[in-house]
Design a protein around this motif. Structure first.
Motif, PDB file in Angstrom:
ATOM      1  N   THR A  10      53.443   9.441  91.726  1.00  0.00           N
ATOM      2  CA  THR A  10      54.700   9.054  92.835  1.00  0.00           C
ATOM      3  C   THR A  10      55.314  10.224  92.900  1.00  0.00           C
ATOM      4  O   THR A  10      56.087  10.193  93.967  1.00  0.00           O
ATOM      5  CB  THR A  10      55.246   7.689  92.230  1.00  0.00           C
ATOM      6  N   LYS A  11      55.722  11.074  92.161  1.00  0.00           N
ATOM      7  CA  LYS A  11      56.497  12.224  92.141  1.00  0.00           C
ATOM      8  C   LYS A  11      55.964  13.368  91.694  1.00  0.00           C
ATOM      9  O   LYS A  11      56.447  13.949  90.522  1.00  0.00           O
ATOM     10  CB  LYS A  11      57.864  12.061  91.448  1.00  0.00           C
ATOM     11  N   PRO A  12      54.941  13.979  92.000  1.00  0.00           N
ATOM     12  CA  PRO A  12      54.248  14.971  91.581  1.00  0.00           C
ATOM     13  C   PRO A  12      54.987  16.455  91.624  1.00  0.00           C
ATOM     14  O   PRO A  12      56.028  16.633  92.417  1.00  0.00           O
ATOM     15  CB  PRO A  12      53.100  15.499  92.638  1.00  0.00           C
ATOM     16  N   LEU A  13      55.122  17.273  90.670  1.00  0.00           N
ATOM     17  CA  LEU A  13      55.771  18.241  90.252  1.00  0.00           C
ATOM     18  C   LEU A  13      55.328  19.383  89.469  1.00  0.00           C
ATOM     19  O   LEU A  13      54.496  19.134  88.565  1.00  0.00           O
ATOM     20  CB  LEU A  13      57.076  17.708  89.427  1.00  0.00           C
ATOM     21  N   ILE A  14      55.473  20.648  90.009  1.00  0.00           N
ATOM     22  CA  ILE A  14      54.920  21.939  89.411  1.00  0.00           C
ATOM     23  C   ILE A  14      56.063  22.537  88.595  1.00  0.00           C
ATOM     24  O   ILE A  14      57.137  22.921  89.429  1.00  0.00           O
ATOM     25  CB  ILE A  14      53.999  22.727  90.192  1.00  0.00           C
ATOM     26  N   VAL A  15      55.980  22.834  87.332  1.00  0.00           N
ATOM     27  CA  VAL A  15      57.048  23.760  86.785  1.00  0.00           C
ATOM     28  C   VAL A  15      56.481  24.925  86.466  1.00  0.00           C
ATOM     29  O   VAL A  15      55.576  25.093  85.496  1.00  0.00           O
ATOM     30  CB  VAL A  15      57.562  22.858  85.445  1.00  0.00           C
ATOM     31  N   ASN A  16      56.844  25.940  86.868  1.00  0.00           N
ATOM     32  CA  ASN A  16      56.367  27.436  86.570  1.00  0.00           C
ATOM     33  C   ASN A  16      57.463  28.102  85.834  1.00  0.00           C
ATOM     34  O   ASN A  16      58.534  28.310  85.959  1.00  0.00           O
ATOM     35  CB  ASN A  16      56.249  28.051  88.189  1.00  0.00           C
ATOM     36  N   ILE A  17      57.108  28.311  84.612  1.00  0.00           N
ATOM     37  CA  ILE A  17      58.024  29.181  83.742  1.00  0.00           C
ATOM     38  C   ILE A  17      57.806  30.672  83.852  1.00  0.00           C
ATOM     39  O   ILE A  17      56.724  31.280  83.728  1.00  0.00           O
ATOM     40  CB  ILE A  17      57.503  28.954  82.075  1.00  0.00           C
ATOM     41  N   LEU A  18      58.742  31.351  84.304  1.00  0.00           N
ATOM     42  CA  LEU A  18      58.937  32.594  84.829  1.00  0.00           C
ATOM     43  C   LEU A  18      59.966  33.346  83.742  1.00  0.00           C
ATOM     44  O   LEU A  18      59.720  33.411  82.519  1.00  0.00           O
ATOM     45  CB  LEU A  18      59.559  32.586  86.257  1.00  0.00           C
ATOM     46  N   SER A  19      60.854  34.056  84.277  1.00  0.00           N
ATOM     47  CA  SER A  19      61.793  34.745  83.441  1.00  0.00           C
ATOM     48  C   SER A  19      63.014  35.236  84.130  1.00  0.00           C
ATOM     49  O   SER A  19      62.865  35.437  85.166  1.00  0.00           O
ATOM     50  CB  SER A  19      61.188  35.921  82.753  1.00  0.00           C
ATOM     51  N   ILE A  20      64.066  35.294  83.642  1.00  0.00           N
ATOM     52  CA  ILE A  20      65.152  36.067  84.266  1.00  0.00           C
ATOM     53  C   ILE A  20      64.858  37.483  84.487  1.00  0.00           C
ATOM     54  O   ILE A  20      65.387  38.079  85.449  1.00  0.00           O
ATOM     55  CB  ILE A  20      66.314  36.211  83.094  1.00  0.00           C
ATOM     56  N   GLY A  21      63.962  38.048  84.079  1.00  0.00           N
ATOM     57  CA  GLY A  21      63.123  39.272  84.528  1.00  0.00           C
ATOM     58  C   GLY A  21      62.676  39.080  85.844  1.00  0.00           C
ATOM     59  O   GLY A  21      62.307  40.469  86.464  1.00  0.00           O
ATOM     60  N   VAL A  60      61.461  28.197  86.530  1.00  0.00           N
ATOM     61  CA  VAL A  60      62.348  28.149  85.100  1.00  0.00           C
ATOM     62  C   VAL A  60      62.503  29.613  84.883  1.00  0.00           C
ATOM     63  O   VAL A  60      61.566  30.369  84.702  1.00  0.00           O
ATOM     64  CB  VAL A  60      61.682  27.374  84.142  1.00  0.00           C
ATOM     65  N   TYR A  61      63.856  30.190  84.714  1.00  0.00           N
ATOM     66  CA  TYR A  61      63.976  31.460  84.457  1.00  0.00           C
ATOM     67  C   TYR A  61      64.949  31.800  83.158  1.00  0.00           C
ATOM     68  O   TYR A  61      65.981  32.068  83.303  1.00  0.00           O
ATOM     69  CB  TYR A  61      64.976  31.762  85.716  1.00  0.00           C
ATOM     70  N   SER A  87      66.068  22.130  78.078  1.00  0.00           N
ATOM     71  CA  SER A  87      66.766  22.320  79.584  1.00  0.00           C
ATOM     72  C   SER A  87      65.808  22.200  80.593  1.00  0.00           C
ATOM     73  O   SER A  87      66.336  21.795  81.896  1.00  0.00           O
ATOM     74  CB  SER A  87      67.046  23.832  79.494  1.00  0.00           C
ATOM     75  N   ILE A  88      64.660  22.586  80.401  1.00  0.00           N
ATOM     76  CA  ILE A  88      63.572  21.961  81.747  1.00  0.00           C
ATOM     77  C   ILE A  88      63.535  20.714  81.905  1.00  0.00           C
ATOM     78  O   ILE A  88      63.827  20.169  83.169  1.00  0.00           O
ATOM     79  CB  ILE A  88      62.111  22.506  81.137  1.00  0.00           C
ATOM     80  N   CYS A  89      63.621  19.825  80.882  1.00  0.00           N
ATOM     81  CA  CYS A  89      63.546  18.360  81.449  1.00  0.00           C
ATOM     82  C   CYS A  89      64.934  17.927  82.005  1.00  0.00           C
ATOM     83  O   CYS A  89      65.017  17.360  82.989  1.00  0.00           O
ATOM     84  CB  CYS A  89      63.572  17.428  79.939  1.00  0.00           C
TER      85      CYS A  89
END
Length: 111
Positions: A10-21, A60-61, A87-89
């Protein structure tokens, strides 16, 4: 495959872990920062493409995280993997892009 199955959520979500870089240069890590910047642009592109299908994409950075990859880095404070996950949650619940710096969360643009 992913998009065809996402309608079941019902609420699809993609979380991409990146970097402050992804958004700032880190001394002696130019190649790393360049690859993360490309991943950041891909995340933003996918976000726009999937938004019309009702799929949210969040980046996510984090800064340095206390992992095997950063074990030789001793001159900075590092976040724990657990604090990053928490923090992601929190960012998902708030609907924000997530920027982390020394265990502090900075909300970005609303998703």
């Amino acid at each position: 495959m992913f998009c065809s199955n996402s309608g079941k959520n019902t609420k699809p979500l993609i979380v991409n872990i990146l970097s402050i870089g992804s958004t700032a240069f880190i001394k002696r890590l130019g190649t790393y920062c360049a690859s993360k910047a490309a991943a950041h642009l891909l995340t933003q592109s996918i976000k726009q493409d999937l938004e019309e299908k009702g799929i949210k994409v969040i980046g996510v950075y984090p800064g340095y995280v206390n992992t095997e990859m950063s074990q030789d880095v001793t001159h900075v404070e590092k976040a724990s993997p657990e604090s990053v996950a928490t923090s992601i949650c929190q960012g998902i619940e708030a609907g924000d892009q997530i920027y982390l710096h020394q265990n502090h969360i900075f909300a970005g643009h609303k998703i």
